[in-house]
Design a protein around this motif. Sequence first.
Motif, short mmCIF file in Angstrom:
data_model
loop_
_atom_site.label_atom_id
_atom_site.label_comp_id
_atom_site.label_asym_id
_atom_site.label_seq_id
_atom_site.Cartn_x
_atom_site.Cartn_y
_atom_site.Cartn_z
N GLU A 26 0.81 -1.22 0.00
CA GLU A 26 0.00 0.00 0.00
C GLU A 26 0.85 1.28 0.00
N PRO A 27 1.75 1.45 -0.97
CA PRO A 27 2.52 2.71 -1.04
C PRO A 27 1.63 3.86 -1.50
N GLU A 28 1.92 5.06 -1.04
CA GLU A 28 1.11 6.23 -1.38
C GLU A 28 1.48 6.79 -2.75
N ILE A 29 2.72 6.60 -3.19
CA ILE A 29 3.16 7.08 -4.50
C ILE A 29 3.32 5.88 -5.42
N LEU A 30 2.65 5.93 -6.60
CA LEU A 30 2.74 4.86 -7.58
C LEU A 30 3.05 5.49 -8.94
N ILE A 31 4.19 5.13 -9.52
CA ILE A 31 4.62 5.73 -10.80
C ILE A 31 5.02 4.63 -11.77
N LEU A 32 4.44 4.69 -12.96
CA LEU A 32 4.80 3.78 -14.06
C LEU A 32 5.70 4.55 -15.01
N VAL A 33 6.89 4.01 -15.29
CA VAL A 33 7.90 4.74 -16.05
C VAL A 33 8.24 3.99 -17.34
N CYS A 34 8.48 4.76 -18.40
CA CYS A 34 8.99 4.21 -19.65
C CYS A 34 9.90 5.25 -20.29
N ASN A 35 10.61 4.86 -21.32
CA ASN A 35 11.49 5.81 -22.00
C ASN A 35 10.66 6.86 -22.71
N ASN A 36 9.71 6.44 -23.54
CA ASN A 36 8.72 7.32 -24.15
C ASN A 36 7.55 6.47 -24.61
N SER A 37 6.43 7.11 -24.82
CA SER A 37 5.20 6.40 -25.15
C SER A 37 4.52 7.07 -26.34
N SER A 38 3.99 6.25 -27.25
CA SER A 38 3.26 6.76 -28.40
C SER A 38 2.02 5.91 -28.63
N HIS A 39 1.17 6.38 -29.53
CA HIS A 39 -0.08 5.67 -29.79
C HIS A 39 0.13 4.41 -30.64
N THR A 40 1.30 4.30 -31.25
CA THR A 40 1.56 3.15 -32.13
C THR A 40 2.28 2.01 -31.42
N ASP A 41 2.60 2.16 -30.14
CA ASP A 41 3.30 1.10 -29.41
C ASP A 41 2.38 -0.09 -29.17
N ALA A 42 2.98 -1.21 -28.81
CA ALA A 42 2.20 -2.39 -28.48
C ALA A 42 1.24 -2.10 -27.32
N VAL A 43 1.74 -1.34 -26.38
CA VAL A 43 0.89 -0.81 -25.31
C VAL A 43 0.75 0.69 -25.59
N GLY A 44 -0.33 1.06 -26.27
CA GLY A 44 -0.51 2.45 -26.69
C GLY A 44 -0.55 3.42 -25.53
N ARG A 45 -0.28 4.66 -25.84
CA ARG A 45 -0.23 5.70 -24.81
C ARG A 45 -1.57 5.82 -24.08
N ILE A 46 -2.66 5.80 -24.83
CA ILE A 46 -3.97 5.94 -24.21
C ILE A 46 -4.27 4.75 -23.30
N SER A 47 -3.92 3.57 -23.75
CA SER A 47 -4.15 2.37 -22.94
C SER A 47 -3.34 2.42 -21.65
N ALA A 48 -2.08 2.85 -21.75
CA ALA A 48 -1.24 2.94 -20.56
C ALA A 48 -1.78 3.98 -19.58
N GLN A 49 -2.20 5.13 -20.12
CA GLN A 49 -2.74 6.18 -19.26
C GLN A 49 -4.03 5.74 -18.60
N GLN A 50 -4.88 5.05 -19.33
CA GLN A 50 -6.15 4.60 -18.75
C GLN A 50 -5.89 3.59 -17.64
N TRP A 51 -4.93 2.70 -17.84
CA TRP A 51 -4.60 1.73 -16.79
C TRP A 51 -4.07 2.44 -15.56
N CYS A 52 -3.25 3.46 -15.78
CA CYS A 52 -2.70 4.23 -14.65
C CYS A 52 -3.81 4.90 -13.86
#
Length: 373
Positions: free
Chosen positions: A104-130
């Motif tokens: 139960e940490p209070e700060i949760l951060i998902l990190v990547c080098n960069n994100s775009s809509h054409t990635d296998a895990v698209g930017r919108i999908s990653a943001q929605q999961w976050c």
Amino acid sequence: MAAPCALFASCTSAFAPDEFVKLILGTENLPTAQHVTESVKAYDWHIDTKYYTADVNLCTSLSRTIGNQEFATSVQAFIVYFDPKQESTFELVKAWMPYLEQIEPEILILVCNNSSHTDAVGRISAQQWCIDNGFELVELNPEVDNEDEDLEDDFVETTGIKRIIQALHAHTWPNLILKQNPVIGSPYYRQLLKEESELKANEVKSNSKDSCDNETVSNNDSEKSGTGSHSEGESGHSAQGAPDGGEEPVVDGAPEGDGAPVVSETEEASTDKAEGGKKTKKEKPCKDEIIDNLLPDDDMALLASLGNEDGGEESFEEMFEKLRVMKEKAEVMPMDQRRAYAEKIAVSFWKAIGGDDDEIQGLEDLEDELMPS
């Protein structure tokens, strides 16, 4: 383990968790690590901001674990790296969730080098999961949008490792020690104070000039009114002549003892004008109401808790986490409202960290000409 800690992990072999520690400490060679458990190492980090100091452990792990009970209790932040181009790394991030439910940490951060809509895990999908899981998506090397480079932005977005450090600095560490009377060193604050001082100086000059003009007009009206009354009085005496019989003497066109004061048309017009001015001023909304109307109810509740000494330890961190959402709201506002919005947030932050009200006294009184009518 006495000190609270931030736990760093990676779901790809291309980026080791120790890289986070190197970037935060600003060094290529890591100091000697402490072995917390068999799979967790810890590095000392002394936080020294303008507002507080704290000693924190930066912990790294190559496997999913909660360590022992003492370690699980001390984890305040979890930062994990993945590769959006490889969906398998994102699945490994999801595999951390049962462990995080125990920590139960209070700060949760998902990190990547960069994100775009054409990635296998698209930017919108990653943001929605976050959003669904309480994470923040941070790109270490985000792609720059050339269309937005020239746009004026009151809320400059922090990215990369600086954003991770900023989030850690904004956290209320259980062992932090507050500093006394922090100095305002931000150029943004200094510019606001300068502009506010200039606006107030112009207002004083304008009010002084208006006061002199009104006094001159008032004196001229009084002189004309006095002359008119005197003439009417003389004319009345000439027409009526000396009083005789039971008739009451007439003085300036009014019977003596009537009790009603003589009010000239000029004075009545002046009174109506003054009363009209007051009504207009009362009907105009106050500056604080205009600023507050710019903020939705949830933001207003958060700002109110920041300005309250008993607002709770989580409000300050929560405000930092919501800055990105507030930034998006401000982008659609007119320029004068964006400035008012930014100032309201700045004042609330200053109060939240215990700043002296005297040092920001001018910031809360926006000028009328900056407010929407």
